[in-house]
Motif scaffolding. Sequence first.
Motif, PDB file in Angstrom:
ATOM      1  N   ASN A 144      43.102  34.979  47.238  1.00  0.00           N
ATOM      2  CA  ASN A 144      43.855  35.784  48.202  1.00  0.00           C
ATOM      3  C   ASN A 144      45.313  35.343  48.260  1.00  0.00           C
ATOM      4  N   GLU A 145      45.528  34.026  48.263  1.00  0.00           N
ATOM      5  CA  GLU A 145      46.905  33.527  48.311  1.00  0.00           C
ATOM      6  C   GLU A 145      47.665  33.877  47.032  1.00  0.00           C
TER       7      GLU A 145
ATOM      8  N   ARG B 211      39.881  32.011  49.169  1.00  0.00           N
ATOM      9  CA  ARG B 211      41.219  31.782  49.728  1.00  0.00           C
ATOM     10  C   ARG B 211      42.253  31.622  48.617  1.00  0.00           C
TER      11      ARG B 211
END
Length: 334
Positions: A195-196, A192
Amino acid sequence: MKASAIAHPNIALVKYWGKRDARLNLPATDSLSLTLAPLHTHTTVTWRRGGDAFVLNGVEQRPRDVEKVARFLDLVRMLNPELSGAEIVSHNNFPTAAGLASSASAFAALALAATSAAGVTLSPRELSVLARRGSGSAARSIFGGFVRMNAGGEDEEGNDAYAEAIAESNHWDLRVLFALTTTGAKAIPSTRGMNETMRTSPYFSAWCEQVPRAMHDAEKAIAARDFELLAETAEASALQMHASAIAARPGVVYWNGATVELIHAVRTLRTQGLAAFFTIDAGPHVKVFTTAGDAAKVEEALRAQPGVIDVLAAAPGPGAHLTEEHLSPSSQVL
Ligand code: DP6
């Protein structure tokens, strides 16, 4: 239909942070790591009729966690269509999901045990391509010692995104001290976090652009056993990775106060003449590379740092390998 494997975690000297393809889990850039013992994951896979079951450290896992493993096993089922369900029994001899690279050793051990139990023989390179589908860093744990991960880019199915050993574990007698600054699982999983960063950080492209230079310098430093050059290169890679994450919106901040204090403390040790440099992954712990000769002094200094809960010591380790010892679901700590 049953096999067991051991794989060790690895710590990146040149970080992997970002993907060019989410479905095939292809990394945006090359990366470089050192595989570390005695930390390890031991996994037994038994193919049998029925659904998939996953027991980790003696605890039956929740459906969500079984699903991640089941999706990975689907890749093995594609190699041998006669396979049905599998029982997976794993044990980590170090904290799980705490930013200590447990997904690397987990998917490397699972790739080897699951294919071997299925009677499918893959080369180490093919195993690294398979392990990558579970977790990008897991591709590197197929090999021991110093390992290079190639981002690839030509092959549509991503078969050129594989890991390879660049120097054996006995090439350089380094030590890695894990200075733990918190207990429990990490706040933002690495998938995550990256991805961010990719989606919202204005510094993501700058991060990717500097990786080739870092790879060149790290490989040169390892070949020449040049500690200073490796220190400079690895610290820059870690700080640049975190700078790109911190610049996301909202910022992905993995550090706590003790992390920052440790950065300064490690640099002070280096100016005092001790071999020591830091690297930091998707969590607040600090991994300190040192030499066998300086390890005791550096460990003592780390333990004296405020906010350091414990220090784990590791040394260059081997690649993933099969073992005769099978774990049963009720198995406790090895
Ligand atoms: C900060 O391999 O956990 O440890 O491929 O999404 O599973 P996924 O990511 P993962 O990322 C590791 C990130 C890192 C740096 C590194 O090990 O290179």
